[in-house]
Design a protein around this motif. Structure first.
Motif, PDB file in Angstrom:
ATOM      1  N   GLY A  61      44.245  38.986  42.766  1.00 41.81           N
ATOM      2  CA  GLY A  61      43.136  39.928  42.834  1.00 41.81           C
ATOM      3  C   GLY A  61      43.591  41.365  42.970  1.00 41.81           C
ATOM      4  N   GLY A  66      39.494  42.125  40.264  1.00 47.68           N
ATOM      5  CA  GLY A  66      38.621  41.048  40.701  1.00 47.68           C
ATOM      6  C   GLY A  66      38.340  39.996  39.649  1.00 47.68           C
ATOM      7  N   ARG A  67      37.995  40.438  38.445  1.00 54.24           N
ATOM      8  CA  ARG A  67      37.628  39.484  37.397  1.00 54.24           C
ATOM      9  C   ARG A  67      38.796  38.581  37.026  1.00 54.24           C
ATOM     10  N   ALA A  70      39.967  36.219  39.901  1.00 52.44           N
ATOM     11  CA  ALA A  70      39.114  35.039  40.031  1.00 52.44           C
ATOM     12  C   ALA A  70      39.355  34.054  38.888  1.00 52.44           C
ATOM     13  N   TYR A 112      38.378  37.548  43.953  1.00 53.15           N
ATOM     14  CA  TYR A 112      37.434  38.428  43.262  1.00 53.15           C
ATOM     15  C   TYR A 112      37.054  39.619  44.136  1.00 53.15           C
TER      16      TYR A 112
END
Length: 198
Positions: A61, A66-67, A70, A112
């Protein structure tokens, strides 16, 4: 001839049909592999073994955002649930009935959140990385302990009280993960600069 040969090689910045850059796919593959490997680098303690998964999920992360962070954890989780032995105790869809599976879900959410926190921060300092990491740590333990309690008491009928849960799933486990939060902050400061994704 030279131009035709040059254009036949995909750039690291070229996007796939899924909208991800080749570079992003490579990094996601690396971190998914590290997360899987981290499950087997462990120190046995009662109830929830201490592994390096938390370190690699946080780094995913912090470094990829974040994207993508995750995505790395979600791919790892999917590989385990379809049967590959990438979890600490094997793999398979039955793993969702293991009380400790909640920590893996927590890894995905925490990766994320910490990634998004770092994306929105300016002039990243060690303290800011630590704030993000400790937020992620709270998420992992909150989700992990809640899942553990629900599965034990209402699904597999092996009741566990609140105090034993707090003792074995938090007090005994969290000191090592606090150290990993600090280590991840130091590593992220250095590695984030060389990924070209930030």
């Amino acid at each position: 001839m030279a131009n035709r040969y040059h254009t036949s090689i995909p750039s690291l910045q070229q996007k796939t049909a899924a909208g991800m850059k080749v570079q992003e796919i490579v990094y996601c593959g690396i971190f998914t592999t590290l997360i899987a490997a981290g499950a087997f680098i462990k120190i046995p303690i009662p109830v929830v073994p201490f592994t390096l998964q938390f370190l690699f999920t946080m780094l995913a992360g912090l470094i990829l955002g974040g994207r993508l962070g995750a995505v790395c954890v979600a791919v790892y989780m999917l590989l385990g649930l379809i049967g590959l032995p990438v979890f600490a105790e094997g793999g398979g869809i039955w793993y969702i009935l293991k009380p400790s599976f909640g920590y893996i879900i927590g890894f995905c959410v925490a990766s994320y959140v910490t990634g998004k926190m770092v994306e929105t921060m300016h002039n990243l300092t060690l303290a800011k990385y630590l704030i993000a990491n400790f937020t992620g740590l709270f998420i992992v333990y909150a989700m992990g302990m809640l899942y553990y309690y629900i599965i034990c008491n209402f699904v597999i009928h092996t009741p566990i009280g609140v105090w034993p849960l707090f003792l074995y799933c938090f007090i005994l486990a969290v000191p090592g993960d606090i150290c990993l939060c600090i280590l991840a902050a130091f590593l992220a400061r250095r590695l984030r600069k060389v990924t070209n994704l930030s």
